[in-house]
Design a protein around this motif. Sequence first.
Motif, PDB file in Angstrom:
ATOM      1  N   LYS A 131       0.912  -1.256   0.035  1.00  0.00           N
ATOM      2  CA  LYS A 131      -0.113  -0.269  -0.257  1.00  0.00           C
ATOM      3  C   LYS A 131       0.776   1.213  -0.099  1.00  0.00           C
ATOM      4  CE  LYS A 131      -4.087  -1.824   2.355  1.00  0.00           C
ATOM      5  NZ  LYS A 131      -4.841  -1.735   3.579  1.00  0.00           N
ATOM      6  N   MET A 132       1.962   1.278   0.407  1.00  0.00           N
ATOM      7  CA  MET A 132       2.969   2.452   0.707  1.00  0.00           C
ATOM      8  C   MET A 132       3.507   3.052  -0.300  1.00  0.00           C
ATOM      9  SD  MET A 132       6.238   2.917   3.332  1.00  0.00           S
ATOM     10  CE  MET A 132       5.245   2.384   4.681  1.00  0.00           C
ATOM     11  N   ALA A 133       4.197   1.882  -1.215  1.00  0.00           N
ATOM     12  CA  ALA A 133       4.917   2.032  -2.569  1.00  0.00           C
ATOM     13  C   ALA A 133       3.693   2.414  -3.758  1.00  0.00           C
ATOM     14  CB  ALA A 133       5.738   1.089  -2.931  1.00  0.00           C
ATOM     15  N   SER A 134       4.123   3.306  -4.775  1.00  0.00           N
ATOM     16  CA  SER A 134       3.665   3.477  -5.845  1.00  0.00           C
ATOM     17  C   SER A 134       3.764   2.236  -6.623  1.00  0.00           C
ATOM     18  CB  SER A 134       3.943   4.638  -6.476  1.00  0.00           C
ATOM     19  OG  SER A 134       5.447   4.353  -7.008  1.00  0.00           O
ATOM     20  N   GLU A 135       2.951   2.337  -7.764  1.00  0.00           N
ATOM     21  CA  GLU A 135       2.791   1.034  -8.722  1.00  0.00           C
ATOM     22  C   GLU A 135       4.053   0.927  -9.461  1.00  0.00           C
ATOM     23  OE1 GLU A 135       0.748   0.320 -13.340  1.00  0.00           O
ATOM     24  OE2 GLU A 135       0.193   1.951 -11.950  1.00  0.00           O
ATOM     25  N   TYR A 136       4.788   2.078  -9.950  1.00  0.00           N
ATOM     26  CA  TYR A 136       5.945   2.074 -10.492  1.00  0.00           C
ATOM     27  C   TYR A 136       7.294   1.775  -9.599  1.00  0.00           C
ATOM     28  CZ  TYR A 136       4.243   3.116 -15.245  1.00  0.00           C
ATOM     29  OH  TYR A 136       3.527   3.199 -16.442  1.00  0.00           O
ATOM     30  N   GLN A 137       7.134   2.111  -8.222  1.00  0.00           N
ATOM     31  CA  GLN A 137       7.850   1.823  -7.615  1.00  0.00           C
ATOM     32  C   GLN A 137       8.246   0.347  -7.242  1.00  0.00           C
ATOM     33  OE1 GLN A 137       6.583   4.228  -4.234  1.00  0.00           O
ATOM     34  NE2 GLN A 137       8.154   5.773  -5.061  1.00  0.00           N
ATOM     35  N   ASN A 144      16.146  -9.480 -11.997  1.00  0.00           N
ATOM     36  CA  ASN A 144      17.509  -9.635 -12.751  1.00  0.00           C
ATOM     37  C   ASN A 144      18.624  -9.735 -11.726  1.00  0.00           C
ATOM     38  OD1 ASN A 144      17.024  -8.887 -15.746  1.00  0.00           O
ATOM     39  ND2 ASN A 144      15.662  -7.786 -14.536  1.00  0.00           N
ATOM     40  N   GLY A 145      18.383 -10.998 -11.000  1.00  0.00           N
ATOM     41  CA  GLY A 145      19.394 -11.406 -10.063  1.00  0.00           C
ATOM     42  C   GLY A 145      19.803 -10.247  -8.990  1.00  0.00           C
ATOM     43  N   ALA A 146      18.844  -9.461  -8.764  1.00  0.00           N
ATOM     44  CA  ALA A 146      18.966  -8.409  -7.566  1.00  0.00           C
ATOM     45  C   ALA A 146      19.949  -7.333  -7.872  1.00  0.00           C
ATOM     46  CB  ALA A 146      19.338  -8.878  -6.095  1.00  0.00           C
ATOM     47  N   GLN A 147      20.164  -7.151  -9.243  1.00  0.00           N
ATOM     48  CA  GLN A 147      20.988  -6.174  -9.838  1.00  0.00           C
ATOM     49  C   GLN A 147      20.680  -5.559 -10.890  1.00  0.00           C
ATOM     50  OE1 GLN A 147      25.196  -7.487  -9.816  1.00  0.00           O
ATOM     51  NE2 GLN A 147      25.897  -5.416  -9.325  1.00  0.00           N
ATOM     52  N   SER A 148      20.624  -4.351 -11.259  1.00  0.00           N
ATOM     53  CA  SER A 148      20.257  -3.678 -12.502  1.00  0.00           C
ATOM     54  C   SER A 148      20.979  -2.312 -12.738  1.00  0.00           C
ATOM     55  CB  SER A 148      18.720  -3.679 -12.701  1.00  0.00           C
ATOM     56  OG  SER A 148      18.487  -3.398 -14.116  1.00  0.00           O
ATOM     57  N   ASP A 149      20.420  -1.355 -13.553  1.00  0.00           N
ATOM     58  CA  ASP A 149      20.775  -0.252 -13.751  1.00  0.00           C
ATOM     59  C   ASP A 149      19.773   0.571 -14.089  1.00  0.00           C
ATOM     60  OD1 ASP A 149      21.030   0.388 -16.737  1.00  0.00           O
ATOM     61  OD2 ASP A 149      22.117  -1.577 -16.566  1.00  0.00           O
ATOM     62  N   SER A 150      19.597   1.890 -13.966  1.00  0.00           N
ATOM     63  CA  SER A 150      18.527   2.801 -14.203  1.00  0.00           C
ATOM     64  C   SER A 150      18.275   3.046 -15.554  1.00  0.00           C
ATOM     65  CB  SER A 150      19.044   4.406 -13.912  1.00  0.00           C
ATOM     66  OG  SER A 150      19.491   4.632 -12.433  1.00  0.00           O
ATOM     67  N   THR A 191      11.538   7.774 -18.658  1.00  0.00           N
ATOM     68  CA  THR A 191      12.737   8.112 -18.468  1.00  0.00           C
ATOM     69  C   THR A 191      13.746   7.784 -17.332  1.00  0.00           C
ATOM     70  OG1 THR A 191      12.239  10.325 -17.225  1.00  0.00           O
ATOM     71  CG2 THR A 191      11.621  10.258 -19.518  1.00  0.00           C
ATOM     72  N   THR A 192      14.988   7.823 -17.593  1.00  0.00           N
ATOM     73  CA  THR A 192      15.762   7.435 -16.515  1.00  0.00           C
ATOM     74  C   THR A 192      15.913   8.443 -15.561  1.00  0.00           C
ATOM     75  OG1 THR A 192      17.657   6.818 -18.135  1.00  0.00           O
ATOM     76  CG2 THR A 192      18.477   7.178 -16.107  1.00  0.00           C
ATOM     77  N   SER A 193      15.414   9.668 -15.779  1.00  0.00           N
ATOM     78  CA  SER A 193      15.506  10.477 -14.647  1.00  0.00           C
ATOM     79  C   SER A 193      14.206  10.154 -13.649  1.00  0.00           C
ATOM     80  CB  SER A 193      15.034  12.063 -15.084  1.00  0.00           C
ATOM     81  OG  SER A 193      14.941  13.103 -14.024  1.00  0.00           O
ATOM     82  N   ASP A 194      13.032   9.856 -14.439  1.00  0.00           N
ATOM     83  CA  ASP A 194      11.719   9.521 -13.517  1.00  0.00           C
ATOM     84  C   ASP A 194      12.206   8.244 -12.620  1.00  0.00           C
ATOM     85  OD1 ASP A 194      10.164  11.473 -14.403  1.00  0.00           O
ATOM     86  OD2 ASP A 194       9.498  10.149 -16.252  1.00  0.00           O
ATOM     87  N   ILE A 195      12.996   7.254 -13.527  1.00  0.00           N
ATOM     88  CA  ILE A 195      13.544   6.148 -12.593  1.00  0.00           C
ATOM     89  C   ILE A 195      14.217   6.431 -11.491  1.00  0.00           C
ATOM     90  CG2 ILE A 195      14.802   3.926 -12.761  1.00  0.00           C
ATOM     91  CD1 ILE A 195      11.896   3.876 -13.985  1.00  0.00           C
ATOM     92  N   ASP A 196      15.286   7.174 -11.724  1.00  0.00           N
ATOM     93  CA  ASP A 196      16.139   7.656 -10.392  1.00  0.00           C
ATOM     94  C   ASP A 196      15.292   8.265  -9.404  1.00  0.00           C
ATOM     95  OD1 ASP A 196      18.542   6.872 -11.680  1.00  0.00           O
ATOM     96  OD2 ASP A 196      18.899   8.898 -12.611  1.00  0.00           O
TER      97      ASP A 196
END
Length: 325
Positions: A24-30, A40-46, A56-61
């Motif tokens: 409930k606390m986190a948003s859909e995209y979070q 992906n094995g507990a590791q990825s990039d923005s 966008t990468t900025s939104d993901i950050d």
Amino acid sequence: MPFGEVWNGGIFNVPNSLVDKYLKMASEYQLKALLFILRNGAQSDSQAIAKALGQTTSDIDDLLEFWVEEGIIAVDGQAVTIQTKTEIKQIEEPKAKPVRETLSAPRLTPKDIVAFIRDDESIRFLILQAEQVLGRSISHAEQEMLVNMVNYYGLKAEVILMILEFYRSEKERGKAIGISYVNTMAKNWSEEGIDSIADAELKLQDIARSDRLWNEIVAITGIRHRRPTAKQREMVDEWFKSFDTTMVNLASDIMKENTSEPSLAYINKILKQWKKKGITSPAQVQAEQEAFNKSKEDKKSDKLKSKPSYDLEKIKRDAMDNTEI
């Protein structure tokens, strides 16, 4: 195949506590971003997360900052890793933490926006002034965003224009930010209850002060210059409430002597210890170090003065009596 063919592609683990605490606390995209990282094995990039989610990468950050603040992931440059040192299964329930908004702002058609501009003087004023501030005509998506800032976030037009002025000045200074930065800022201001020009001016002063402090920390510590997280900003602001630049610089020097890479966490630990002991000047730091060194020497001296576990005279006698060598 009791569960169907969908299970043939493999599975990955998601801690129960993440679902129990953050559904409930986190948003859909979070949540989507975290699932992608776990997949992906507990590791990825923005960039990879942005491509997968169509953002966008900025939104993901921005949305990953939530998980960083919660201690679930760590970010190094663009690399994103699940915090293996965090016992996720033992996460405590937050204390009186407000529930985050999970509903998205409504989608508006061009017809909707025309109706709002026609019927609402403040929105008409906002759209016209926004084009003047940005120095260009604004797109449908930007018009939709501005209308929602008024109707959904409840901000006044003059406050929104101050956000746009700030955004433009940041862009002119060379900051790599997109228009989504404006929407995020509006959402945060709405949650903080900023609803007047006076409130907005105070907030902008706080942001400017925080930026100056962050730039100072970058220069002092030698960390890579990147946009600080909200938690880092809060931490640095807290330092300068209790200590001046000289003391922060001294803590940074100690950090550099003891670590191979710049570490804000190390500095934070030093400053917390000094605050707890009431240390506020370099002279007090030196006095504490001297007292510590003296204590070590005294312990060493006491150890040497203690009765030895061997008898030198007996060893000498035994050697003289030994006729075998």
